[in-house]
Every structure is written in structure tokens, then in C-alpha cells.
Design an enzyme around this catalytic site. Structure first.
Site, PDB file in Angstrom:
ATOM      1  N   HIS A  80       0.795  -1.228   0.000  1.00 34.03           N
ATOM      2  CA  HIS A  80       0.000   0.000   0.000  1.00 34.03           C
ATOM      3  C   HIS A  80       0.826   1.276   0.000  1.00 34.03           C
ATOM      4  O   HIS A  80       0.267   2.362  -0.058  1.00 34.03           O
ATOM      5  CB  HIS A  80      -0.961   0.021   1.194  1.00 34.03           C
ATOM      6  CG  HIS A  80      -0.284   0.280   2.516  1.00 34.03           C
ATOM      7  ND1 HIS A  80       0.430  -0.688   3.174  1.00 34.03           N
ATOM      8  CD2 HIS A  80      -0.196   1.394   3.265  1.00 34.03           C
ATOM      9  CE1 HIS A  80       0.926  -0.172   4.295  1.00 34.03           C
ATOM     10  NE2 HIS A  80       0.564   1.089   4.385  1.00 34.03           N
TER      11      HIS A  80
HETATM   12  C1  UD1 Z   1      -2.037   5.456   6.089  1.00 27.13           C
HETATM   13  C2  UD1 Z   1      -0.694   5.882   6.675  1.00 27.13           C
HETATM   14  C3  UD1 Z   1       0.298   4.743   6.522  1.00 27.13           C
HETATM   15  C4  UD1 Z   1      -0.226   3.449   7.098  1.00 27.13           C
HETATM   16  C5  UD1 Z   1      -1.571   3.148   6.445  1.00 27.13           C
HETATM   17  C6  UD1 Z   1      -2.202   1.880   6.954  1.00 27.13           C
HETATM   18  C7  UD1 Z   1      -0.161   8.261   6.484  1.00 27.13           C
HETATM   19  C8  UD1 Z   1       0.687   9.261   5.789  1.00 27.13           C
HETATM   20  N1  UD1 Z   1      -0.140   7.023   5.963  1.00 27.13           N
HETATM   21  O1  UD1 Z   1      -1.842   5.268   4.690  1.00 27.13           O
HETATM   22  O2  UD1 Z   1       1.490   5.101   7.214  1.00 27.13           O
HETATM   23  O3  UD1 Z   1       0.685   2.415   6.826  1.00 27.13           O
HETATM   24  O4  UD1 Z   1      -2.441   4.252   6.716  1.00 27.13           O
HETATM   25  O5  UD1 Z   1      -3.317   1.560   6.167  1.00 27.13           O
HETATM   26  O6  UD1 Z   1      -0.813   8.592   7.450  1.00 27.13           O
HETATM   27  N2  UD1 Z   1      -9.472   4.844   2.255  1.00 27.13           N
HETATM   28  C9  UD1 Z   1     -10.609   4.096   2.290  1.00 27.13           C
HETATM   29  N3  UD1 Z   1     -11.194   3.873   3.491  1.00 27.13           N
HETATM   30  C10 UD1 Z   1     -10.691   4.343   4.644  1.00 27.13           C
HETATM   31  C11 UD1 Z   1      -9.530   5.114   4.597  1.00 27.13           C
HETATM   32  C12 UD1 Z   1      -8.916   5.342   3.392  1.00 27.13           C
HETATM   33  O7  UD1 Z   1     -11.102   3.647   1.271  1.00 27.13           O
HETATM   34  O8  UD1 Z   1     -11.284   4.092   5.709  1.00 27.13           O
HETATM   35  C13 UD1 Z   1      -8.803   5.057   0.952  1.00 27.13           C
HETATM   36  C14 UD1 Z   1      -9.035   6.444   0.420  1.00 27.13           C
HETATM   37  O9  UD1 Z   1      -9.216   6.349  -0.947  1.00 27.13           O
HETATM   38  C15 UD1 Z   1      -7.737   7.165   0.731  1.00 27.13           C
HETATM   39  C16 UD1 Z   1      -6.731   6.045   0.631  1.00 27.13           C
HETATM   40  O10 UD1 Z   1      -7.415   4.883   1.124  1.00 27.13           O
HETATM   41  O11 UD1 Z   1      -7.485   8.204  -0.143  1.00 27.13           O
HETATM   42  C17 UD1 Z   1      -5.497   6.272   1.457  1.00 27.13           C
HETATM   43  O12 UD1 Z   1      -5.823   6.532   2.833  1.00 27.13           O
HETATM   44  P1  UD1 Z   1      -4.842   7.440   3.710  1.00 27.13           P
HETATM   45  O13 UD1 Z   1      -5.290   7.468   5.108  1.00 27.13           O
HETATM   46  O14 UD1 Z   1      -4.608   8.745   3.021  1.00 27.13           O
HETATM   47  O15 UD1 Z   1      -3.449   6.700   3.621  1.00 27.13           O
HETATM   48  P2  UD1 Z   1      -3.069   5.161   3.714  1.00 27.13           P
HETATM   49  O16 UD1 Z   1      -2.522   4.772   2.393  1.00 27.13           O
HETATM   50  O17 UD1 Z   1      -4.157   4.329   4.291  1.00 27.13           O
END
Ligand code: UD1
Length: 348
Positions: free
Chosen positions: A211
């Protein structure tokens, strides 16, 4: 005469998947020590699959406050957490704010607490990959500068903090709370029917998670990694629970020997790791969990902020070059490393 002293009040902040796993044992310990606790969920992760299932699996209580920050660019997400946390912190006026790990919510709440003059504690302080291209590395460095109490999982983390000028009295080598959760839940996890549901048995598959933006948002890196997975799966079928960031990018691009499923909860993730012959991942937490479970892990990144999993565990950092990854995987399947576990990663 004065009445009994009010219990100290700790605000515990959790925002994203890896935070929930660390928050549980700390909340329990703070409460056992007689502190009043308030659990704040920033809403960085909000789905059932990314958040709800973790609360259920971990028996984490319903958060006292939910900031509903949601997704967005780094600035948007960090600012949304800060904007919502600042007035709440003023209202709660706690003695301490506890933040975990390296996600945007960690940085946001550490910054708000520091400016509000509230003492902040960082659990999992001092980890450094040396790669400032990772957003988490920036979050780690800044959160550690802002927090008054720094709780480290490993001696290398202590060294980083001291080298950066932190006073030794502010640094506490306490071991790994994620391991506490893992060991408390391992038996329950092993009883889950997730493997049977996927038609697999312990030891007859490998597990993949990807991821990191550097892997899944970069088309060339992703092409190489998907190619590597396809080759490895010819020797060892793979199960791939795909993070939402990853799912759309891999759809239809892997052979049937790589079974892509949705994100899994905490207990199913442990069960899938425990039964795997090999784990291929770019996660930080999974490098630690595989070490504790004694399962071989290949980290598909150029660096790790968790070197103990390499020097005292089952992890190898192999990068993302297709040939190198395939060679390392086939070698690991043939000659798995012996299980071993770092000091203090003992569940206590
Ligand atoms: C975040 C953390 C990362 C951690 C990861 C675990 C930061 C910078 N990154 O990355 O260190 O390893 O979490 O998963 O804080 N989304 C959903 N549902 C949710 C949340 C997110 O579908 O409940 C999707 C959205 O499209 C979003 C994408 O996942 O844009 C990324 O989510 P985000 O929290 O920005 O970063 P992660 O890649 O999850």
C-alpha cells in the site's frame, strides 16, 4: 482540607489501522493505573474494513470523540485533523495526549498539543528509515521533536533520538505494544476460519500486502512488483488482501494463483500471516508481526525503519526490482530463516 486529587486525564489519539492495534494495550494500562482516559478517533480511516472491524476485533471501546477528518492530500488530511482536534483539546484540557506511530493523525495531534502547551507522549518513537521520501518518516521526525515523552520499541530508536539531541531522560525503552496485542490475541486469531474460507491450509500459500505510495502509485514500480508476484505464485500460491489505495490498481492484472481479496481485519490478518510460508509486504507493522510469529518476511522497499526485524527477526529488505524479489522469494521458500525474537518484544 483538600479533597482527593482528581485522577490524571490522558487523551489517547488513534486515527488509522496501525494505531488501533497500539492504542488498545496502552488504554488498558492507563486505566489499570487509575488514569481517566478519553479515546479520540481522528477518522483518518473510517470504513468498516479499515476501522470498524479493528474496534470489534480488538474490543476497543467506542471512541469518546470522532473527528471525521477523512481522506485527502497530506496537507488537507493533516489540517482537517488539526482543525478538529484543537477546540476539542481546549475543551478536554487533559494532562497528557498520547499519540502512536507515524501516520498523519500522529503528526497533526502532536503539533496541536505542543502549541496548546499540553504534554504529549509518542508511543513508537525514534524509528527512522532514513528516507524522507516516505511521508511517515517526516511524521516520525516532527512528532518526536514535539513530544515530551518518547517511548521506544528498540535500542536503535533510542540511539536515533539521542543523536538528534533529545535528552536521555525523555526517552524510555519500553518494548513493543503491538507485540502485546499480538500475543494476547494470537490464539483467538488462529481459530478464525479465514484460511478455510479461502480454501487454504497453513503452510500452503504466501501472503502479500502492498500500500505504500512509492510502490502502488508509481506505475513502473507496480508493474515490476506485479510481475514478481505472478512468477512467485507459480511456486507458491499467494493471497493478497488489497488496501483501498491498491485494489483498483491491481484489478485484473494478476493470474488466478494470486488471490486478491478485500482488506482484512486484525484477527484475520494475524491468522493469514501465521499460516503463511512467506509474507511479501511494504507494511511497517507486518515486518514486526512476522518476526514475532516466526514467519519469513520479504520487505518490498529499499529501507526499513525497523532494522531489528532484520538483525534479530525473520525479515529481509529486498527492494522492488523484479528479478531480485523473485530470487529472494524462491530462496526464502527453499531456506526459511529460523524464528527469533528481539528482547522486550515479549507481550509485557
Ligand atoms: C495510512 C498511513 C500509513 C499506514 C496506512 C495503513 C499516512 C501518511 N499514511 O496510509 O502510514 O501504513 O495508513 O493503512 O498517514 N481509504 C478508504 N477507506 C478508509 C480510509 C482510506 O477507502 O477508511 C482510501 C481512500 O481512498 C484514501 C486512501 O485509502 O485516499 C489512502 O488513505 P490514507 O489514510 O490517506 O493513507 P493510507 O494509504 O491508508
Amino acid at each position: 482540607m483538600t479533597g482527593p486529587r482528581a485522577a490524571a486525564h490522558a487523551v489517547v489519539v488513534a486515527g488509522a489501522r496501525p494505531n488501533f492495534v497500539k492504542a488498545k494495550p496502552v488504554l488498558d494500562a492507563l486505566e489499570a493505573a487509575g488514569l481517566r482516559t478519553t479515546l479520540v478517533h481522528t477518522g483518518q480511516h473510517y470504513d468498516e474494513a479499515m476501522s470498524g472491524v479493528f474496534f470489534a476485533d480488538l474490543d476497543l471501546r467506542v471512541p469518546d470523540h470522532h473527528l471525521a477528518a477523512g481522506s485527502g492530500s497530506h496537507a488537507v488530511q493533516t489540517a482537517a485533523v488539526m482543525t478538529a482536534f484543537e477546540p476539542l483539546l481546549a475543551e478536554l484540557a487533559p494532562d497528557v495526549v498520547v499519540v502512536f506511530g507515524d501516520v498523519n493523525s500522529t503528526l497533526a495531534c502532536a503539533l496541536v498539543a505542543a502549541k496548546a502547551g499540553v504534554r504529549a507522549a509518542h508511543v513508537e518513537a525514534g524509528l527512522r528509515s532514513g528516507d524522507r521520501g516516505m511521508p511517515e518518516e517526516i511524521n516520525r521526525i516532527v512528532a518526536d521533536r514535539l513530544c515530551a515523552d518518547l517511548f521506544a520499541t528498540s535500542p536503535d530508536a533510542v540511539e536515533h533520538l539521542l543523536r538528534e539531541g533529545t535528552e536521555p531522560r525523555d526517552v524510555h525503552l519500553v518494548g513493543n505494544v503491538m507485540v502485546d496485542t499480538l500475543l494476547a490475541r494470537r490464539d483467538e486469531a488462529l481459530a478464525r476460519p479465514v484460511l478455510a474460507g479461502l480454501g487454504r491450509r497453513p503452510g500452503d500459500y504466501g501472503l502479500v500486502t502492498l500500500h505504500r505510495p512509492a510502490n502502488v502509485d508509481d506505475p513502473a514500480a507496480l508493474d515490476g512488483l506485479l510481475g514478481a508476484l505472478s512468477e512467485i505464485a507459480a511456486s507458491c500460491p499467494l493471497i493478497f488482501p488489497a488496501h483501498p489505495r491498491t485494489a483498483a490498481r491491481v484489478a485484473g492484472r494478476l493470474p488466478s494463483s494470486v488471490r486478491v481479496i478485500g482488506p482484512v481485519g486484525y484477527l484475520d490478518s494475524l491468522a493469514l500471516q501465521a499460516g503463511a510460508r512467506i509474507v511479501l509486504t511494504d507494511s511497517g507493522g507486518i515486518q514486526e508481526e512476522t518476526t514475532v510469529l516466526g514467519v519469513p518476511c520479504l520487505t518490498l522497499r529499499d529501507t526499513t525503519e525497523r532494522p531489528l526485524t532484520v538483525t534479530e527477526g525473520t525479515n529481509r529488505v529486498v527492494g522492488r526490482d523484479r528479478r531480485v524479489v523473485v530470487t529472494a522469494a524462491l530462496d526464502t521458500l527453499e531456506h526459511p530463516p529460523p524464528p527469533r525474537r528481539p528482547a522486550l518484544w515479549d507481550g509485557r
